[in-house]
Design a protein around this motif. Structure first.
Motif, mmCIF file in Angstrom:
data_model
loop_
_atom_site.group_PDB
_atom_site.id
_atom_site.type_symbol
_atom_site.label_atom_id
_atom_site.label_comp_id
_atom_site.label_asym_id
_atom_site.label_seq_id
_atom_site.Cartn_x
_atom_site.Cartn_y
_atom_site.Cartn_z
ATOM 1 N N GLY A 1 6.388 12.555 -5.543
ATOM 2 C CA GLY A 1 6.677 13.956 -5.875
ATOM 3 C C GLY A 1 6.884 14.822 -4.640
ATOM 4 O O GLY A 1 7.330 15.973 -4.761
ATOM 5 N N GLU A 2 6.558 14.301 -3.476
ATOM 6 C CA GLU A 2 6.737 15.094 -2.252
ATOM 7 C C GLU A 2 7.845 14.457 -1.425
ATOM 8 O O GLU A 2 7.598 13.491 -0.690
ATOM 9 N N PRO A 3 9.044 15.003 -1.549
ATOM 10 C CA PRO A 3 10.218 14.328 -0.977
ATOM 11 C C PRO A 3 10.059 13.932 0.494
ATOM 12 O O PRO A 3 10.435 12.816 0.875
ATOM 13 N N GLU A 4 9.475 14.802 1.308
ATOM 14 C CA GLU A 4 9.406 14.486 2.742
ATOM 15 C C GLU A 4 8.489 13.279 2.996
ATOM 16 O O GLU A 4 8.831 12.370 3.747
ATOM 17 N N LEU A 5 7.341 13.329 2.326
ATOM 18 C CA LEU A 5 6.373 12.241 2.450
ATOM 19 C C LEU A 5 6.975 10.947 1.896
ATOM 20 O O LEU A 5 6.871 9.870 2.489
ATOM 21 N N ALA A 6 7.627 11.081 0.755
ATOM 22 C CA ALA A 6 8.217 9.921 0.095
ATOM 23 C C ALA A 6 9.238 9.254 1.015
ATOM 24 O O ALA A 6 9.275 8.024 1.142
ATOM 25 N N MET A 7 10.053 10.061 1.684
ATOM 26 C CA MET A 7 11.060 9.517 2.599
ATOM 27 C C MET A 7 10.391 8.741 3.739
ATOM 28 O O MET A 7 10.853 7.670 4.132
ATOM 29 N N SER B 1 0.830 -1.208 0.000
ATOM 30 C CA SER B 1 0.000 0.000 0.000
ATOM 31 C C SER B 1 0.866 1.260 0.000
ATOM 32 O O SER B 1 0.519 2.250 -0.632
ATOM 33 N N TYR B 2 2.027 1.225 0.651
ATOM 34 C CA TYR B 2 2.905 2.406 0.631
ATOM 35 C C TYR B 2 3.523 2.601 -0.754
ATOM 36 O O TYR B 2 3.676 3.717 -1.219
ATOM 37 N N LEU B 3 3.857 1.491 -1.408
ATOM 38 C CA LEU B 3 4.409 1.613 -2.762
ATOM 39 C C LEU B 3 3.358 2.186 -3.707
ATOM 40 O O LEU B 3 3.663 3.030 -4.560
ATOM 41 N N GLU B 4 2.113 1.747 -3.541
ATOM 42 C CA GLU B 4 1.037 2.283 -4.388
ATOM 43 C C GLU B 4 0.853 3.781 -4.155
ATOM 44 O O GLU B 4 0.679 4.543 -5.096
ATOM 45 N N ALA B 5 0.943 4.192 -2.883
ATOM 46 C CA ALA B 5 0.803 5.617 -2.568
ATOM 47 C C ALA B 5 1.927 6.408 -3.232
ATOM 48 O O ALA B 5 1.707 7.511 -3.752
ATOM 49 N N LEU B 6 3.123 5.832 -3.238
ATOM 50 C CA LEU B 6 4.254 6.508 -3.893
ATOM 51 C C LEU B 6 3.986 6.651 -5.392
ATOM 52 O O LEU B 6 4.159 7.721 -5.964
ATOM 53 N N GLU B 7 3.522 5.543 -5.975
ATOM 54 C CA GLU B 7 3.198 5.551 -7.413
ATOM 55 C C GLU B 7 2.125 6.590 -7.739
ATOM 56 O O GLU B 7 2.176 7.255 -8.764
ATOM 57 N N ASP B 8 1.161 6.691 -6.821
ATOM 58 C CA ASP B 8 0.041 7.600 -7.067
ATOM 59 C C ASP B 8 0.388 9.062 -6.829
ATOM 60 O O ASP B 8 -0.511 9.909 -6.757
ATOM 61 N N GLY B 9 1.641 9.370 -6.614
ATOM 62 C CA GLY B 9 2.002 10.779 -6.530
ATOM 63 C C GLY B 9 2.849 11.166 -5.338
ATOM 64 O O GLY B 9 3.539 12.191 -5.379
ATOM 65 N N ALA B 10 2.826 10.353 -4.262
ATOM 66 C CA ALA B 10 3.587 10.732 -3.069
ATOM 67 C C ALA B 10 5.080 10.895 -3.380
ATOM 68 O O ALA B 10 5.791 11.625 -2.688
#
Ligand code: ADP
Length: 272
Positions: A73-79, A62-71
């Protein structure tokens, strides 16, 4: 028969030779309680392993999907998401490591390199290893070893692992400001007893009898949050038994826990 006994009954007809008529029945009663219990434990274990592996995988996905869905692009969230993903992968690694070890112990394939060991030194080392963690939680950790403790005959790495599992539980399940005491003494029957006592959250009476079962936890969420696999005590028990020792737990809910185990002393001629 006891109250919980499971019985298998087999009926065999008695027919005198040359006759088709049945003149009686032989009933054979077999106590299959132990087989049924083992079978149920095996099925539960497979179900538990699947569940324990699926939980981190679901999180990772689910975290990988959230990353794919745009997260992404937000470095802090992505980290943050990547950190959770890595932690869950680490949990799976720990779990698989523990499962492999249990399976080797079960199959009696684990190699034990038993030697004469100075237990007091080992206990000093384990207390040192945990002193930093204890300091962070303001937990006082101390060692009380009998003065003339004989050497034990044991596999150092394996007993280190038992001690690590037990002391890390004591640290995990003891709130800030608590106390952990490690005791070692020579028992009248010749065995050496080690006890790890904490002033932590304790274990309710109803759970005590099952605490060495694989994946049994008093509080699943708490154990997972602390990074536990639920296999630490089961592994400790297998290792202690492979040394012909015993392991047991005493606990008072909300007051603390003491877990003790015994190891054989070394025959004098093996030392040195
Ligand atoms: P875990 O990885 O969950 O710690 P363990 O097999 O080491 O698995 O322990 C099983 C359970 O026993 C824990 O989840 C916890 O509920 C309980 N437990 C073990 N040690 C202690 C302790 N010192 N104090 C309180 N509870 C404990």
């Amino acid at each position: 028969l006891e109250e919980q006994t499971i019985v298998k009954i087999t009926f065999t007809p008695i027919k005198p030779q040359g006759q088709t008529e049945m003149v009686g029945l032989i009933a054979i009663l077999q106590d299959v309680t132990e087989e049924e219990k083992l079978d149920r434990q095996r099925k539960d274990f497979v179900a538990n392993v699947s569940h324990e592996l699926r939980t981190p995988l679901t999180t990772i996905k689910s975290y990988l999907e959230a990353l794919e869905d745009g997260a992404i692009g937000e470095p802090e969230l992505a980290m943050r998401f990547l950190k959770v993903t890595r932690q869950e992968a680490d949990r799976m690694t720990r779990l698989i490591h523990d499962l492999l070890q249990l399976s080797r112990l079960d199959a009696k394939q684990a190699r034990f390199n038993k030697k004469a060991i100075n237990l007091t030194n080992m206990l000093e080392d384990v207390v040192d290893r945990f002193s930093f963690q204890c300091k962070q939680k303001n937990i006082q950790i101390s060692l009380h070893a009998g003065r003339y403790l004989p050497h034990v005959y044991a596999d150092r790495d394996k007993i280190d692992q038992v001690l690590d599992n037990l002391v890390s539980n004591a640290v995990k399940y003891t709130p800030d400001g608590g106390k952990i005491s490690v005791y070692a003494k020579h028992r009248a029957n010749g065995m050496i007893e080690v006890a790890i006592q904490d002033t932590g959250i304790g274990i309710p009476k109803k759970d005590l009898g099952r605490i060495f079962e694989r994946f049994y936890r008093v509080d699943k969420a708490r154990s997972r949050n602390m990074g536990g696999t639920g296999l630490g005590l089961a592994i400790a028990q297998e290792i202690v038994r492979a040394h012909d020792g015993e392991i047991w737990i005493e606990s008072e809910y909300q007051n603390g826990t003491t877990i003790s185990f015994t190891l054989p002393p070394c025959e004098p001629e093996v030392i040195g």
